[in-house]
Design an enzyme around this catalytic site. Structure first.
Site, PDB file in Angstrom:
ATOM      1  CB  CYS A   1     -14.253   6.806   4.087  1.00  0.00           C
ATOM      2  SG  CYS A   1     -15.255   8.057   3.238  1.00  0.00           S
TER       3      CYS A   1
ATOM      4  CG  HIS B   1      -8.121   7.215   3.472  1.00  0.00           C
ATOM      5  ND1 HIS B   1      -9.168   6.326   3.285  1.00  0.00           N
ATOM      6  CD2 HIS B   1      -8.685   8.457   3.564  1.00  0.00           C
ATOM      7  CE1 HIS B   1     -10.314   7.000   3.263  1.00  0.00           C
ATOM      8  NE2 HIS B   1     -10.048   8.290   3.419  1.00  0.00           N
TER       9      HIS B   1
ATOM     10  CD  GLU C   1      -2.935   7.384   4.351  1.00  0.00           C
ATOM     11  OE1 GLU C   1      -3.053   6.163   4.545  1.00  0.00           O
ATOM     12  OE2 GLU C   1      -3.613   8.018   3.496  1.00  0.00           O
TER      13      GLU C   1
ATOM     14  CE  LYS D   1     -10.186   5.702  -0.529  1.00  0.00           C
ATOM     15  NZ  LYS D   1      -9.184   4.961   0.285  1.00  0.00           N
TER      16      LYS D   1
ATOM     17  CG  HIS E   1     -13.239   7.658  -1.275  1.00  0.00           C
ATOM     18  ND1 HIS E   1     -13.400   6.487  -0.563  1.00  0.00           N
ATOM     19  CD2 HIS E   1     -13.052   8.627  -0.334  1.00  0.00           C
ATOM     20  CE1 HIS E   1     -13.314   6.728   0.722  1.00  0.00           C
ATOM     21  NE2 HIS E   1     -13.098   8.018   0.897  1.00  0.00           N
TER      22      HIS E   1
ATOM     23  CG  PHE F   1     -16.281  13.216   6.024  1.00  0.00           C
ATOM     24  CD1 PHE F   1     -14.990  13.363   5.562  1.00  0.00           C
ATOM     25  CD2 PHE F   1     -17.311  13.768   5.275  1.00  0.00           C
ATOM     26  CE1 PHE F   1     -14.724  14.031   4.377  1.00  0.00           C
ATOM     27  CE2 PHE F   1     -17.057  14.445   4.091  1.00  0.00           C
ATOM     28  CZ  PHE F   1     -15.769  14.578   3.631  1.00  0.00           C
TER      29      PHE F   1
END
Length: 416
Positions: free
Chosen positions: A166, A306, A317, A338, A343, A404
């Site tokens: 991502c 994110h 975060e 998002k 996403h 990931f």
């Protein structure tokens, strides 16, 4: 060697909030949710039955021949559509431009997974005779979108894909920034696209327990920082920018949206899917971008986080932001777009980079929508721009994307 300055001179997107930049920006400001029932396949047997799909997409409206479109995966079609808008918006004269000095760096986290899924289904249905499309491999590979953009327009500069889950398209933009600074190109089209709303992708993310299963409340299921968040909502689409050397842009009279002033790339080195619980990699990547820009953390006005709406990621975060920014963390605007787009996986960074450009250009910070219930593990003294856009003179904006494998990438832009 003196590094070149790099500016943004073209924008383009196709995403769940709009099939062009104007539509996207309007819906960002209004706080529109792009989520709804999945129409791409029968979800009867799936835990998740909703996503943020692109609506009413017709490749022919983006200058893509119908015959050619049948040979391409949807992720590549999204890429070509976004690139067409970028080129039009930038005002590049394709007849006189030095195409040896124009590159394409275009990301995708998973490439043509829809094409792979379809060919496997065709193989299983084919009985004793294996049947695969001769276009399967060129439809599937993650670099092919960059190749198609370069071939369509004849751009012969640096050309490749970045794949870091991502974080992919933020990595692509960071690479383009660095190559132009090093005088390897005058202009680079950079961004990413993804089309993962198919059985294999949704089923795989369900098995990893990463997707929201809040089917009864699909439109509000992407709810970063809310106690009831239960995973991300998958999105799709493409987005990108034209990055250009500053003096080159001035010489041709280009419209300049922003200047890219720093980027960061780090790893958590912790877990295949979970973020480091204390946000170590996230803190380091933001620090890198700020240090490279030669500014102080107090000069940052807005962070597009994110913010995927996962139980662990949102907390980690925000911890990283508080650690790095200290008291200034409470003076920032923070938002997770998002909550609106879902996403977009490998395209997330690019579509959120555009949201940062929107904030710089309009003085409006897009909201984090769908918030209802406070989480005791989240500090709501931070300005998370909850549920409604806020006015602010944004001079410097930071965009974070994490993936990931522990990949982290941040890019910093400034009003010019």
């Amino acid at each position: 060697m003196q590094l070149k300055r790099v500016v943004v001179t073209g924008l383009g997107t196709v995403n769940p909030l709009g099939n062009n930049v104007q539509e996207y920006f309007a819906n960002l400001e209004k706080g529109v949710s792009g989520a709804g029932p999945i129409t791409r396949f029968d979800t009867t047997l799936f835990k998740t039955k909703f996503a943020c799909e692109v609506k009413n997409f017709d490749p022919s409206q983006h200058g893509i021949d119908r015959k050619e479109a049948r040979k391409l995966d949807l992720y590549a079609l999204f890429a070509l559509a976004a690139a067409a808008e970028i080129i039009t918006d930038s005002g590049i004269d394709l007849e006189t431009a030095d195409k040896d000095r124009i590159g394409v760096i275009w990301a995708s986290g998973i490439g043509g997974i829809e094409s792979l899924t379809q060919d496997i289904k065709d193989y299983v249905a084919g009985g004793l005779v294996p049947r695969f499309s001769p276009f399967l491999v060129p439809r599937m590979i993650a670099d092919i979108a960059a190749g198609h953009i370069s071939m369509k327009y004849g751009f012969r500069g640096p050309n490749y894909a970045t794949v870091s889950a991502c974080a992919s398209s933020t990595n692509a933009i960071g690479d383009a920034f660095n190559l132009i600074r090093l005088n390897k190109a005058d202009m680079i089209i950079s961004g990413g696209s993804e089309a993962g709303i198919c059985e294999v992708s949704v089923g795989g993310f369900n098995a990893a327990q990463a997707l929201s299963t809040n089917n009864e409340n699909a439109a509000t299921a992407s709810r970063p920082f809310d106690k009831t968040r239960d995973g991300f909502v998958m999105g799709e689409g493409g987005a990108g920018v034209l990055l250009e050397e500053y003096e080159h842009a001035k010489a041709r009279g280009a419209k300049i949206y922003a200047e890219v002033i720093g980027c960061g790339m780090t790893a958590d080195a912790y877990h295949i899917t979970a973020p480091h619980p204390e946000g170590i990699g996230a803190k380091n990547v933001m620090r890198q971008a700020i240090e490279e820009a030669g500014i102080t953390s107090e000069e940052v006005d807005y962070i597009n986080v994110h913010g995927t709406s996962t139980p662990l990621g949102d907390i980690a975060e925000l911890k990283a932001i508080k650690q790095l920014f200290g008291e200034h963390a409470y003076k920032l605007n923070i938002s997770a777009t998002k909550s609106m787009t879902g996403h977009l996986l490998g395209a997330a960074g690019a579509v959120e980079f555009l949201a940062c450009v929107f904030a710089l250009q309009t003085g409006i910070v897009p909201p984090t929508i769908n918030f209802q219930v406070e989480d005791p593990e989240i500090d709501y003294k931070l300005n998370l721009t909850l549920n409604k856009a806020q006015k602010r003179d944004v001079k410097v904006a930071l965009s974070n994307t994490f993936g990931f494998g522990g990949h982290n990438s941040s890019v910093l832009i400034r009003k010019i």
